[in-house]
Design a protein around this motif. Structure first.
Motif, mmCIF file in Angstrom:
data_model
loop_
_atom_site.group_PDB
_atom_site.id
_atom_site.type_symbol
_atom_site.label_atom_id
_atom_site.label_comp_id
_atom_site.label_asym_id
_atom_site.label_seq_id
_atom_site.Cartn_x
_atom_site.Cartn_y
_atom_site.Cartn_z
ATOM 1 N N ALA A 185 59.326 54.859 10.251
ATOM 2 C CA ALA A 185 58.398 54.087 11.003
ATOM 3 C C ALA A 185 56.825 53.839 10.693
ATOM 4 O O ALA A 185 56.286 52.846 10.594
ATOM 5 C CB ALA A 185 58.342 54.635 12.567
ATOM 6 N N MET A 186 56.480 55.112 10.172
ATOM 7 C CA MET A 186 55.293 55.093 9.671
ATOM 8 C C MET A 186 54.829 54.241 8.481
ATOM 9 O O MET A 186 54.025 53.623 8.304
ATOM 10 C CB MET A 186 54.549 56.731 9.567
ATOM 11 N N HIS A 187 55.877 54.418 7.459
ATOM 12 C CA HIS A 187 56.001 53.715 6.440
ATOM 13 C C HIS A 187 56.042 51.971 6.807
ATOM 14 O O HIS A 187 55.278 51.217 5.948
ATOM 15 C CB HIS A 187 57.193 54.064 5.384
ATOM 16 N N CYS A 188 56.678 51.780 7.746
ATOM 17 C CA CYS A 188 57.188 50.440 8.156
ATOM 18 C C CYS A 188 55.604 49.907 8.638
ATOM 19 O O CYS A 188 55.343 48.832 8.246
ATOM 20 C CB CYS A 188 57.862 50.247 8.983
ATOM 21 N N ALA A 189 54.736 50.574 9.392
ATOM 22 C CA ALA A 189 53.693 50.208 10.077
ATOM 23 C C ALA A 189 52.662 50.066 8.726
ATOM 24 O O ALA A 189 51.891 49.104 8.920
ATOM 25 C CB ALA A 189 53.107 51.255 11.080
ATOM 26 N N PHE A 190 52.702 50.802 7.900
ATOM 27 C CA PHE A 190 51.915 50.777 6.743
ATOM 28 C C PHE A 190 52.084 49.595 6.033
ATOM 29 O O PHE A 190 51.337 48.712 5.718
ATOM 30 C CB PHE A 190 52.104 51.849 5.938
ATOM 31 N N GLY A 191 53.397 49.191 5.712
ATOM 32 C CA GLY A 191 53.930 48.181 5.162
ATOM 33 C C GLY A 191 53.481 46.713 5.478
ATOM 34 O O GLY A 191 53.179 45.889 5.030
ATOM 35 N N ILE A 192 53.557 46.647 6.963
ATOM 36 C CA ILE A 192 53.279 45.663 7.944
ATOM 37 C C ILE A 192 51.879 45.319 7.578
ATOM 38 O O ILE A 192 51.445 44.128 7.265
ATOM 39 C CB ILE A 192 53.606 45.866 9.438
ATOM 40 N N LEU A 193 50.805 46.169 7.741
ATOM 41 C CA LEU A 193 49.483 46.075 7.611
ATOM 42 C C LEU A 193 49.260 45.532 6.217
ATOM 43 O O LEU A 193 48.362 44.782 6.000
ATOM 44 C CB LEU A 193 48.427 47.329 8.162
ATOM 45 N N ALA A 194 49.772 46.324 5.170
ATOM 46 C CA ALA A 194 49.443 45.832 3.706
ATOM 47 C C ALA A 194 49.797 44.239 3.592
ATOM 48 O O ALA A 194 49.201 43.420 2.930
ATOM 49 C CB ALA A 194 50.333 46.676 2.782
ATOM 50 N N ALA A 195 50.983 43.967 4.074
ATOM 51 C CA ALA A 195 51.563 42.681 4.063
ATOM 52 C C ALA A 195 50.825 41.639 4.735
ATOM 53 O O ALA A 195 50.588 40.182 4.577
ATOM 54 C CB ALA A 195 53.110 42.490 4.498
ATOM 55 N N VAL A 196 50.292 41.775 6.067
ATOM 56 C CA VAL A 196 49.376 40.897 6.619
ATOM 57 C C VAL A 196 48.132 40.916 6.111
ATOM 58 O O VAL A 196 47.755 39.700 6.131
ATOM 59 C CB VAL A 196 49.212 41.621 8.134
ATOM 60 N N HIS A 197 47.709 41.862 5.426
ATOM 61 C CA HIS A 197 46.541 41.710 4.650
ATOM 62 C C HIS A 197 46.315 40.903 3.811
ATOM 63 O O HIS A 197 45.747 39.954 3.179
ATOM 64 C CB HIS A 197 45.919 43.105 4.059
ATOM 65 N N HIS A 198 47.641 40.852 2.972
ATOM 66 C CA HIS A 198 47.792 39.969 1.852
ATOM 67 C C HIS A 198 48.222 38.384 2.473
ATOM 68 O O HIS A 198 47.549 37.435 1.804
ATOM 69 C CB HIS A 198 49.034 40.481 1.093
ATOM 70 N N ALA A 199 48.723 38.491 3.496
ATOM 71 C CA ALA A 199 48.997 37.180 4.139
ATOM 72 C C ALA A 199 47.783 36.256 4.724
ATOM 73 O O ALA A 199 47.688 35.225 4.457
ATOM 74 C CB ALA A 199 50.084 37.215 5.365
ATOM 75 N N ARG A 200 46.692 37.030 5.015
ATOM 76 C CA ARG A 200 45.701 36.522 5.501
ATOM 77 C C ARG A 200 44.580 36.025 4.215
ATOM 78 O O ARG A 200 43.958 35.132 4.467
ATOM 79 C CB ARG A 200 44.913 37.326 6.432
ATOM 80 N N LYS A 201 44.816 36.646 3.159
ATOM 81 C CA LYS A 201 44.185 36.325 2.117
ATOM 82 C C LYS A 201 44.885 35.156 1.323
ATOM 83 O O LYS A 201 44.013 34.349 0.767
ATOM 84 C CB LYS A 201 44.253 37.298 0.806
#
Length: 434
Positions: A185-201
Motif C-alpha cells: 500500500a505504501m509503495h502504491c501511494a508513492f507510485g501514484i504520487l510519482a505518476a501524478v507528478h509526471h502526468a502534470r508535467k
C-alpha cells in the motif's frame, strides 16, 4: 469530527477507489489523510471488510466494523452494481474527471468490465491507473504466477520476510500486522504520487503496477545482497541482531524491553546505567567486534540483570541514556504519552452510538499542510446520491438506477430522492392544471 476541511497537501487530487480489504484501502487512506478526494466504489453488498469483526456490542446491525473504519476514513462511499452497464458507465464518467483510479481485483477483472486502463485513458489521457495484485500485472513483467490469488500471509512467505523472522533457525514466523498488505500500500501511494507528478508535467498518465511480493522483498533487501556477495542464505534471526550486540529483546520482570547498544559508547553507558560497569571491561566484551563474536554470552549477561527489574524501572534507568524502549501492548500504547502528544490515537464518530471509536492517526506530519482525520469512514453507499448529483444526474434518474438495482443508497437518501421526485411531479401537475 465534522465535514472535511479545505486544504491538505493533496487537496487537488481526485481518486476513484475500487479497492477492498486492506492493501488498496490503506493506500488510498494515506492519500485521503492528506486531503485527496477519494470516492470509494463498493459493491451493492458492500466491500468485504464491512463484514469483518469487531464491531461495538451496541452495533447490532454490524454497520461499522473496526477493520473497515480504520482504513476508510476521509472517503465517500458510492455503492454500484458493476454487473450493470449503467454502473460501469458511472465509473467511466468518474474516471474521466479524476487524477487516479486504483483497484486490487484479480488480473483481468477490469478488462471484462470494460474499465481497463486502455479504455479509461481514452477519455482521460492524464489518468494514473494503479493496481495492487499478489504477483503484479503484466505491465511490470508477466509473472508465471500472475493468476494466483494472494493475501498478506502469502506475500510475507514468498517475499522473504518470514524466512528471516522467527525464534530459531527452523521456525519461520509470520509478522503480526498485515505488512504483506500495508507495505505494498505504501509503495502504491508513492507510485501514484510519482505518476501524478509526471502526468502534470507531460499530460500523460501511466499504469502503476504493484506486486505484493515485490513490495515485501524490497523491504527485505539485505537478504539479496548478502546472498549475492557472500552466498549467505539468511534464516530466522530470533529477537536479536545477526551481528551487533546487545541489540534486541531482553527480559524484564513483567515483560520485555528492546535495547540497541551495540556501539562501544552505548555499551559503556548501558553497563553503567544498569549498575554493572564491570561488564563493559569483561574479557571478550570490550569492543563491538569482540561482542559480535561472543553474542550469546553478552546477551545472557545483560538478561541476568534486566530480568530483575520491571519495565517501568528499566525505563527510568535507560530512557534517554541508550536506544531503549519497553515492548508495549495495545492497552499500554493507548495510555502512552508519546502517542497522545503526537496525535496518533484519534477518536472517530461511530454512527448511531454516542461513544466514538479510536483509531491510529496520521504518521506523516507536515508543518504547512498537516494531514488529519476529518471525516469518519462512510456508511455503505452513503454518498451515492450526492456523487451522482455531482455528475449531473437528477433525482429521477438516480431513483431509476436504484429501482433497477444498479446502485444502492442508505434509506435516508431513498426518502429524499422520493420526496424530491414527488415534489417535482406535484409542481408539474400544478403547472399543467394552469
Amino acid at each position: 469530527m465534522g465535514e472535511p476541511r479545505s486544504g491538505g497537501a493533496l487537496s487537488d487530487l481526485k481518486i476513484v477507489d475500487l479497492t477492498q480489504m486492506l492493501a488498496g484501502p490503506f493506500a488510498t487512506m494515506m492519500l485521503a489523510d492528506h486531503g485527496a478526494e477519494v470516492i470509494k466504489i463498493e459493491s451493492i453488498e458492500g466491500e468485504l471488510a464491512r463484514h469483518a469483526q469487531p464491531c461495538r456490542p451496541e452495533d447490532i446491525e454490524h454497520v461499522f466494523p473496526g477493520y473497515f473504519v480504520s482504513v476508510n476514513r476521509n472517503k465517500r462511499s458510492v455503492a454500484l452494481n458493476l454487473k450493470s452497464d449503467a454502473s460501469c458507465e458511472i465509473v467511466r464518467k468518474l474516471a474521466a474527471n479524476a487524477d487516479v483510479v486504483v483497484e486490487n481485483f484479480r488480473s483481468g477483472v477490469m478488462d471484462r468490465l470494460g474499465l481497463s486502463f486502455d479504455v479509461l485513458r481514452e477519455d482521460n489521457p492524464k489518468l494514473v491507473y494503479a493496481s495492487i495484485r499478489g504477483f503484479g500485472d503484466t505491465v511490470g513483467g508477466s509473472s508465471p504466477l500472475q493468476d494466483w490469488p494472494a493475501f498478506d500471509v502469502v506475500a510475507q512467505a514468498m517475499g522473504g520476510m518470514m524466512g528471516i523472522t522467527g525464534p530459531e533457525e527452523n521456525m519461520p514466523t509470520k509478522v503480526g500486522p498485515g505488512v504483506g498488505d500495508t507495505i505494498p500500500a505504501m509503495h502504491c501511494a508513492f507510485g501514484i504520487l510519482a505518476a501524478v507528478h509526471h502526468a502534470r508535467k507531460t499530460g500523460r498518465g501511466q499504469y502503476v503496477d504493484i506486486s505484493m511480493l515485490d513490495s515485501v522483498l524490497a523491504v527485505c533487501e539485505r537478504i539479496i545482497h548478502q546472498y549475492s556477495i557472500q552466498g549467505y542464505v539468511a534464516g530466522p534471526e530470533g529477537n536479536h541482531h545477526p551481528v551487533g550486540t546487545p541489540f534486541g529483546l531482553f527480559p524484564a520482570s513483567d515483560g520485555w524491553i528492546a535495547i540497541g547498544a551495540h556501539k562501544d559508547d552505548f555499551w559503556r553507558r548501558l553497563c553503567k546505567a544498569l549498575d554493572v560497569p564491570e561488564l563493559a571491561d569483561r574479557e571478550g566484551f570490550v569492543t563491538t567486534a569482540q561482542r559480535a563474536v561472543n553474542k550469546k554470552a553478552v546477551q545472557d549477561a545483560i538478561s541476568e540483570v534486566t530480568k530483575k527489574y520491571s519495565k517501568a524501572e528499566l525505563t527510568k534507568r535507560l530512557g534517554a541514556i541508550v536506544p531503549y524502549g519497553p515492548v508495549l501492548n495495545s492497552a499500554e500504547i493507548m495510555e502512552h504519552p508519546h502517542f497522545r502528544a503526537r496525535n496518533m490515537i484519534v477518536p472517530i464518530d461511530y454512527p448511531g452510538i454516542d461513544k466514538p471509536i479510536e483509531t491510529v492517526g496520521v504518521p506523516v506530519k507536515l508543518s504547512e499542510t498537516p494531514g488529519g482525520i476529518h471525516r469518519r469512514a462512510p456508511r455503505h453507499g452513503e454518498h451515492t446520491a450526492e456523487v451522482l448529483r455531482e455528475l449531473g444526474m437528477d433525482d429521477g434518474a438516480i431513483r431509476d438506477l436504484a429501482e433497477r438495482g444498479a446502485i444502492a443508497m442508505p434509506p435516508a437518501d431513498w426518502i429524499q430522492v422520493a420526496e424530491t421526485k414527488k415534489a417535482s411531479r406535484e409542481a408539474l401537475q400544478k403547472e399543467t392544471a394552469k
